[in-house]
Design an enzyme around this catalytic site. Structure first.
Site, PDB file in Angstrom:
ATOM      1  N   CYS A  44       0.871  -1.129   0.106  1.00 52.20           N
ATOM      2  CA  CYS A  44       0.159   0.038   0.072  1.00 52.20           C
ATOM      3  C   CYS A  44       0.737   1.193   0.165  1.00 52.20           C
ATOM      4  CB  CYS A  44      -0.827   0.001   1.294  1.00 52.20           C
ATOM      5  SG  CYS A  44      -1.953  -1.414   1.315  1.00 52.20           S
ATOM      6  N   ARG A 119      -8.169  -4.730  -1.850  1.00 54.35           N
ATOM      7  CA  ARG A 119      -7.517  -3.651  -2.804  1.00 54.35           C
ATOM      8  C   ARG A 119      -8.220  -3.772  -3.903  1.00 54.35           C
ATOM      9  NH1 ARG A 119      -2.683  -2.488  -1.845  1.00 54.35           N
ATOM     10  NH2 ARG A 119      -1.918  -4.411  -0.918  1.00 54.35           N
TER      11      ARG A 119
END
Ligand code: BEZ
Length: 203
Positions: A44, A119
């Site tokens: 991330c 995600r």
């Protein structure tokens, strides 16, 4: 019910790292809403820096980036501060603190078992309609080139009504809508097209 392509994007009014905002504040713009599993995680972190690096390209395409996770505003602020301090990268887009998971649930961006966001990426058009979505596994970083390519393909369709062929890239030919009558199909053939159902057009 899970949001689908062509649905009205669920409205939200949220707290973010750039202050409170609502989805409807961005009417007339393309919105790239992306969720990440957790703050202070390696993949991330690379994605946030990657989106920041390409921020101006999104801006030029009249698109806003909005990040999202179920982490708190405090956690987001600490993480973005850390990214600035350790990597020298400013994160120029808002990140939603969806602590009650309402936005994540309305966009089907939640792993209920793990309790975190997945995600995912949604592209919402200027009228607030969901036009594109993609999910990646937690361990696989997003391809920002592909998100930008898809945004440009959506905009080509929006602006010129052209579809895009396999492996299309900006500058390549688009595809003209198929004829919807037998007469128009014959017109295409008579104008020299190989088949009635596929006609390219330079952009
Ligand atoms: C990561 O961003 O590195 C990550 C987040 C959740 C699970 C696995 C990896």
């Amino acid at each position: 019910m899970a949001v689908k392509l062509g649905d009205k994007a669920p409205e939200f009014v949220v707290n973010t790292t750039k202050g409170p905002l609502a989805l409807s504040d961005f009417h007339g713009k393309w919105i790239v809403l992306f969720s990440h599993p957790a703050d202070f995680t390696p993949v991330c972190t690379t994605e946030f820096m990657g989106f920041a690096e390409r921020y101006d390209e999104f801006k030029k395409l009249n698109a806003v980036l909005i990040g999202l996770s179920v982490d708190s505003l405090q956690s987001h602020i600490e993480w973005l501060k850390d990214i600035k301090e350790k990597f020298g990268v400013d994160i120029p887009f808002p990140v939603i603190a969806d602590i009650n998971k309402e936005v994540a649930r309305s966009y089907n961006l939640i792993d209920e078992k793990a309790g975190n966001t997945v995600r995912g990426v949604f592209i919402i058009d200027p009228n607030g309609i969901v036009r594109w979505m993609i999910y990646y596994p937690a361990e696989t970083g997003r391809n920002i080139n592909e998100i930008l390519r898809s945004l440009r393909a959506l905009q080509l369709n929006w602006d010129k009504k052209l579809a895009t062929p396999v492996n299309w890239n900006p500058g390549d030919r688009g595809i003209v809508p198929q004829p919807s009558t037998l007469e128009d199909a014959y017109k295409r053939i008579n104008s020299g097209e190989k088949v009635w159902y596929l006609k390219y057009q330079e952009v």
